[in-house]
Design a protein around this motif. Structure first.
Motif, mmCIF file in Angstrom:
data_model
loop_
_atom_site.group_PDB
_atom_site.id
_atom_site.type_symbol
_atom_site.label_atom_id
_atom_site.label_comp_id
_atom_site.label_asym_id
_atom_site.label_seq_id
_atom_site.Cartn_x
_atom_site.Cartn_y
_atom_site.Cartn_z
ATOM 1 N N MET A 92 -4.107 6.156 2.544
ATOM 2 C CA MET A 92 -4.306 7.586 2.338
ATOM 3 C C MET A 92 -3.244 8.184 1.427
ATOM 4 S SD MET A 92 -5.325 8.648 6.227
ATOM 5 C CE MET A 92 -5.337 10.394 5.875
ATOM 6 N N GLU A 93 -2.005 7.672 1.499
ATOM 7 C CA GLU A 93 -0.922 8.215 0.691
ATOM 8 C C GLU A 93 -1.077 7.789 -0.765
ATOM 9 O OE1 GLU A 93 2.625 6.822 2.504
ATOM 10 O OE2 GLU A 93 2.751 8.494 3.933
ATOM 11 N N THR A 94 -0.634 8.648 -1.658
ATOM 12 C CA THR A 94 -0.706 8.345 -3.097
ATOM 13 C C THR A 94 0.670 8.319 -3.748
ATOM 14 O OG1 THR A 94 -0.991 10.700 -3.626
ATOM 15 C CG2 THR A 94 -2.992 9.383 -3.283
ATOM 16 N N LYS A 95 1.683 8.892 -3.097
ATOM 17 C CA LYS A 95 3.006 9.011 -3.712
ATOM 18 C C LYS A 95 4.040 8.129 -3.007
ATOM 19 C CE LYS A 95 2.108 12.129 -6.889
ATOM 20 N NZ LYS A 95 2.743 13.436 -6.946
ATOM 21 N N ASP A 96 4.973 7.624 -3.809
ATOM 22 C CA ASP A 96 6.134 6.904 -3.293
ATOM 23 C C ASP A 96 7.154 7.909 -2.766
ATOM 24 O OD1 ASP A 96 8.006 4.624 -2.992
ATOM 25 O OD2 ASP A 96 9.081 5.643 -4.615
ATOM 26 N N ILE A 97 7.630 7.707 -1.552
ATOM 27 C CA ILE A 97 8.493 8.693 -0.893
ATOM 28 C C ILE A 97 9.811 8.867 -1.638
ATOM 29 C CG2 ILE A 97 9.770 9.212 1.227
ATOM 30 C CD1 ILE A 97 7.606 7.715 2.759
ATOM 31 N N LEU A 98 10.402 7.771 -2.130
ATOM 32 C CA LEU A 98 11.731 7.840 -2.745
ATOM 33 C C LEU A 98 11.706 8.509 -4.124
ATOM 34 C CD1 LEU A 98 14.753 7.034 -2.645
ATOM 35 C CD2 LEU A 98 14.102 4.868 -3.742
ATOM 36 N N THR A 99 10.788 8.078 -4.981
ATOM 37 C CA THR A 99 10.811 8.536 -6.381
ATOM 38 C C THR A 99 9.841 9.670 -6.686
ATOM 39 O OG1 THR A 99 9.151 6.877 -7.005
ATOM 40 C CG2 THR A 99 11.471 6.212 -7.120
ATOM 41 N N GLY A 100 8.836 9.866 -5.847
ATOM 42 C CA GLY A 100 7.834 10.888 -6.121
ATOM 43 C C GLY A 100 6.752 10.422 -7.074
ATOM 44 N N LEU A 101 6.878 9.176 -7.583
ATOM 45 C CA LEU A 101 5.831 8.622 -8.434
ATOM 46 C C LEU A 101 4.669 8.143 -7.570
ATOM 47 C CD1 LEU A 101 7.998 6.489 -10.900
ATOM 48 C CD2 LEU A 101 7.189 8.843 -11.208
ATOM 49 N N ILE A 125 -2.114 3.367 -8.061
ATOM 50 C CA ILE A 125 -2.122 2.833 -9.429
ATOM 51 C C ILE A 125 -3.244 1.818 -9.608
ATOM 52 C CG2 ILE A 125 -0.821 1.387 -11.044
ATOM 53 C CD1 ILE A 125 0.149 4.242 -11.050
ATOM 54 N N SER A 126 -3.432 0.950 -8.607
ATOM 55 C CA SER A 126 -4.487 -0.075 -8.705
ATOM 56 C C SER A 126 -5.865 0.571 -8.781
ATOM 57 C CB SER A 126 -4.406 -1.020 -7.499
ATOM 58 O OG SER A 126 -3.181 -1.695 -7.490
ATOM 59 N N ILE A 127 -6.097 1.556 -7.900
ATOM 60 C CA ILE A 127 -7.409 2.230 -7.884
ATOM 61 C C ILE A 127 -7.625 3.030 -9.163
ATOM 62 C CG2 ILE A 127 -8.797 3.976 -6.699
ATOM 63 C CD1 ILE A 127 -7.387 3.117 -4.082
ATOM 64 N N ARG A 128 -6.590 3.758 -9.587
ATOM 65 C CA ARG A 128 -6.712 4.618 -10.771
ATOM 66 C C ARG A 128 -6.892 3.769 -12.032
ATOM 67 N NH1 ARG A 128 -5.899 10.067 -11.668
ATOM 68 N NH2 ARG A 128 -6.675 10.496 -13.793
ATOM 69 N N LEU A 129 -6.226 2.644 -12.127
ATOM 70 C CA LEU A 129 -6.370 1.777 -13.285
ATOM 71 C C LEU A 129 -7.803 1.261 -13.395
ATOM 72 C CD1 LEU A 129 -5.141 0.267 -15.681
ATOM 73 C CD2 LEU A 129 -4.471 -1.561 -14.094
ATOM 74 N N GLU A 130 -8.388 0.891 -12.247
ATOM 75 C CA GLU A 130 -9.777 0.429 -12.253
ATOM 76 C C GLU A 130 -10.710 1.541 -12.738
ATOM 77 O OE1 GLU A 130 -12.301 -2.392 -12.291
ATOM 78 O OE2 GLU A 130 -10.477 -2.908 -11.168
ATOM 79 N N GLU A 131 -10.452 2.772 -12.315
ATOM 80 C CA GLU A 131 -11.275 3.905 -12.742
ATOM 81 C C GLU A 131 -11.136 4.159 -14.242
ATOM 82 O OE1 GLU A 131 -9.918 7.076 -10.310
ATOM 83 O OE2 GLU A 131 -11.003 6.404 -8.512
ATOM 84 N N GLU A 132 -9.897 4.107 -14.743
ATOM 85 C CA GLU A 132 -9.654 4.363 -16.162
ATOM 86 C C GLU A 132 -10.266 3.276 -17.034
ATOM 87 O OE1 GLU A 132 -8.603 6.923 -17.635
ATOM 88 O OE2 GLU A 132 -7.815 8.080 -15.949
ATOM 89 N N ILE A 133 -10.253 2.034 -16.554
ATOM 90 C CA ILE A 133 -10.851 0.934 -17.316
ATOM 91 C C ILE A 133 -12.360 1.125 -17.405
ATOM 92 C CG2 ILE A 133 -11.363 -1.537 -17.243
ATOM 93 C CD1 ILE A 133 -8.525 -1.972 -16.199
ATOM 94 N N ARG A 134 -12.988 1.515 -16.297
ATOM 95 C CA ARG A 134 -14.443 1.757 -16.317
ATOM 96 C C ARG A 134 -14.778 2.897 -17.280
ATOM 97 N NH1 ARG A 134 -14.296 0.853 -10.545
ATOM 98 N NH2 ARG A 134 -14.344 3.111 -10.216
ATOM 99 N N ASP A 144 -1.428 10.635 -18.533
ATOM 100 C CA ASP A 144 -0.874 9.329 -18.136
ATOM 101 C C ASP A 144 -0.446 9.368 -16.671
ATOM 102 O OD1 ASP A 144 -1.199 8.563 -20.759
ATOM 103 O OD2 ASP A 144 0.849 9.140 -21.326
ATOM 104 N N ARG A 145 -0.357 8.192 -16.072
ATOM 105 C CA ARG A 145 0.053 8.086 -14.668
ATOM 106 C C ARG A 145 1.153 7.026 -14.533
ATOM 107 N NH1 ARG A 145 -2.028 12.141 -14.704
ATOM 108 N NH2 ARG A 145 -3.819 12.932 -13.506
ATOM 109 N N ALA A 146 2.258 7.426 -13.876
ATOM 110 C CA ALA A 146 3.381 6.508 -13.642
ATOM 111 C C ALA A 146 3.540 6.271 -12.148
ATOM 112 C CB ALA A 146 4.669 7.074 -14.235
ATOM 113 N N GLY A 147 3.846 5.038 -11.782
ATOM 114 C CA GLY A 147 4.002 4.723 -10.356
ATOM 115 C C GLY A 147 5.099 3.694 -10.117
ATOM 116 N N ARG A 148 5.583 3.704 -8.897
ATOM 117 C CA ARG A 148 6.534 2.667 -8.458
ATOM 118 C C ARG A 148 5.721 1.643 -7.666
ATOM 119 N NH1 ARG A 148 11.034 3.020 -3.732
ATOM 120 N NH2 ARG A 148 12.127 1.041 -4.177
ATOM 121 N N THR A 149 5.541 0.472 -8.245
ATOM 122 C CA THR A 149 4.652 -0.529 -7.645
ATOM 123 C C THR A 149 5.405 -1.686 -6.982
ATOM 124 O OG1 THR A 149 4.485 -1.548 -9.843
ATOM 125 C CG2 THR A 149 2.728 -0.030 -9.179
#
Length: 474
Positions: free
Chosen positions: A312-321, A327-336, A386-391
């Motif tokens: 359910m969560e989308t953000k990393d607690i430490l960095t806010g990214l 990122i995995s779900i959004r990348l799949e959407e952007e590729i489609r 663009d979307r940045a994340g801590r993965t």
């Protein structure tokens, strides 16, 4: 006749009477001496007579008898005193010989009775001491088990890793009922009608980790798939065919297993086992195992909830990214979307160089501060779409829609240089932080999120092995 003889015997007299007789016997001697002096010096006219000598000899004999009587009394008293001292010193196995029915004999009898009573009390105390030691051992064992339960509860409340909690729970439950082996069966997530061993402790653990119980087996339908306790010992036995199957699977003679239930459904089984002869499980063993199974049920429930929250969560607690799942779900959407509109979509992965050494040298707080700074720098170099994340722990990922590989490489280089410049330290090179990156593009490097991520990681690895602090796109 014997009674008449006893009346005149000294053995039947008391010490007081014996002493009186001895005194009377001893007093005859001076009386006779006086008589002798009178007869020889006061009444010289009678002369020296044999009868006087006889009387003198008789008086001496009587005096000696008196001395012997007194000596016999005091010898017996001395013997009783010596024996009493030995008994008082701790030798309670001594026993006095009762020779006469006088005060000394009665005293000897009393001492014997006291030592017998002391011996009896000592034997009782020994029995009580052994029982007390057993009780203390049981109490210590229960305290130890309860402390382990508290430790397990603490690990669950602190959110420790699920696998670590299960491992510790299995390890601690092995203390119950002097068990040799402990195992935890869980249902396969993808196959609900299937049990596999998640964790095990004890002899033959390599074999236990290969054990599986499927829905087509009698053990599954009649033993483990039922929400009830299983007891296998000298008093409680399974059917012959089930015992054979059970021994082949688990290679133990005795077993106590408790179902792990969540919302009325069996999710797993916790079992303790041994191969002792004539073994019997107690009600206490059942109750303690039930507590352990409930703790594991709580751990499983927490793990399920944690995974749901993570999804359910989308953000990393430490960095806010954004986090890895987003990122995995959004990348799949952007590729489609890119495929539909025949537009490029780039993906970048950054990894901090030697960050493990940095964290070990400067501590966790400094490492977290560095991660937050890097997150700010990354966000400042990307556009609104663009979307940045801590993965990962020291890994950052960027999704760049409408950007080809060349454009994405330029963005990656800008980010790399800013991080290098921000963390540059000419006074302490260990405080300098650099990053390495890999750039992939759809559809050049993959037509799916997984393919694109794998390609970016492959290029990142080349950057690492090629000297670090660089971005590799081709």
């Amino acid at each position: 006749m014997n009674k008449k003889i006893d009346r005149f015997s000294l053995n039947s007299r008391t010490i007081k009477q014996k002493l009186m007789v001895a005194f009377q016997l001893m007093s005859i001697l001076p009386f006779l001496v006086c008589a002798y002096l009178v007869s020889n010096y006061i009444l010289p006219k009678f002369g020296f007579k044999i009868d006087i000598i006889a009387v003198l000899i008789l008086s001496v004999f009587v005096a000696l008898i008196g001395l012997l009587v007194i000596k016999e009394i005091f010898d017996r008293l001395s013997t009783v005193t010596t024996e009493a001292k030995v008994i008082a010193a701790g030798d309670i196995n001594r026993e006095l010989k009762v020779q006469n029915n006088d005060e000394v004999g009665e005293l000897s009898n009393i001492l014997n009775q006291l030592t017998n009573r002391i011996r009896g009390n000592m034997d009782e105390l020994k029995v009580y001491s052994e029982k007390t030691s057993e009780i203390n051992l049981e109490i210590q064992k229960k305290i130890f088990i309860l402390s382990n339960l508290l430790q397990l509860s603490s690990l669950i409340s602190q959110g420790e890793k699920f696998d670590d909690i299960l491992k510790i729970a299995v390890e601690k439950s092995r203390l119950l009922a002097n068990s040799e082996t402990t195992f935890l069966l869980l249902k396969e997530e993808n196959n609900k009608e299937f049990f596999y061993v998640k964790a095990a402790e004890g002899p033959g653990v390599e074999h236990l980790m290969t054990v599986e119980v499927g829905e087509k087996e009698d053990l599954y339908n009649k033993v483990f798939n039922l929400d009830k306790l299983l007891i296998l010992d000298k008093r409680n036995l399974l059917a012959n065919n089930l015992i054979a199957d059970f021994f082949i699977k688990f290679q133990v003679k005795n077993c106590l297993s408790m179902p792990i239930s969540l919302r009325g459904k069996v999710k797993g089984v916790l079992g303790i086992a041994n191969s002792r002869d004539n073994f019997l499980y107690s009600q206490e063993d059942i109750e303690l195992l039930d507590i352990f199974s409930k703790q594991i049920a709580i751990a499983i429930e927490n793990d399920i909830l944690a995974h749901r929250i993570e999804k359910m969560e989308t953000k990393d607690i430490l960095t806010g990214l954004y986090n890895q799942n987003f990122i995995s779900i959004r990348l799949e959407e952007e590729i489609r979307r890119a495929i539909v509109y025949q537009r490029p979509c780039a993906f970048i992965i950054f990894d901090i160089d030697n960050f493990k050494n940095y964290r070990e040298k400067f501590g966790l707080i400094s490492a977290e501060v560095a991660l937050k700074k890097i997150a700010v720098l990354v966000n400042g170099c990307i556009s609104e779409v663009d979307r940045a994340g801590r993965t990962g722990d020291d890994e950052f990922s960027l999704i760049l829609p409408e950007r080809n590989k060349r454009q994405a490489q330029e963005v990656a280089e800008e980010i790399r240089k800013k991080i290098q410049l921000t963390f540059f330290s000419d006074q302490d090179s260990a405080r300098s932080i650099t990053v390495s990156g890999g750039v992939a593009e759809n559809p050049l490097d993959g037509v799916g999120a997984e393919q694109l991520i794998n390609k970016a990681r492959e290029l990142l690895k080349k950057a690492k092995t090629g000297g670090k602090n660089q971005v590799v796109a081709f």
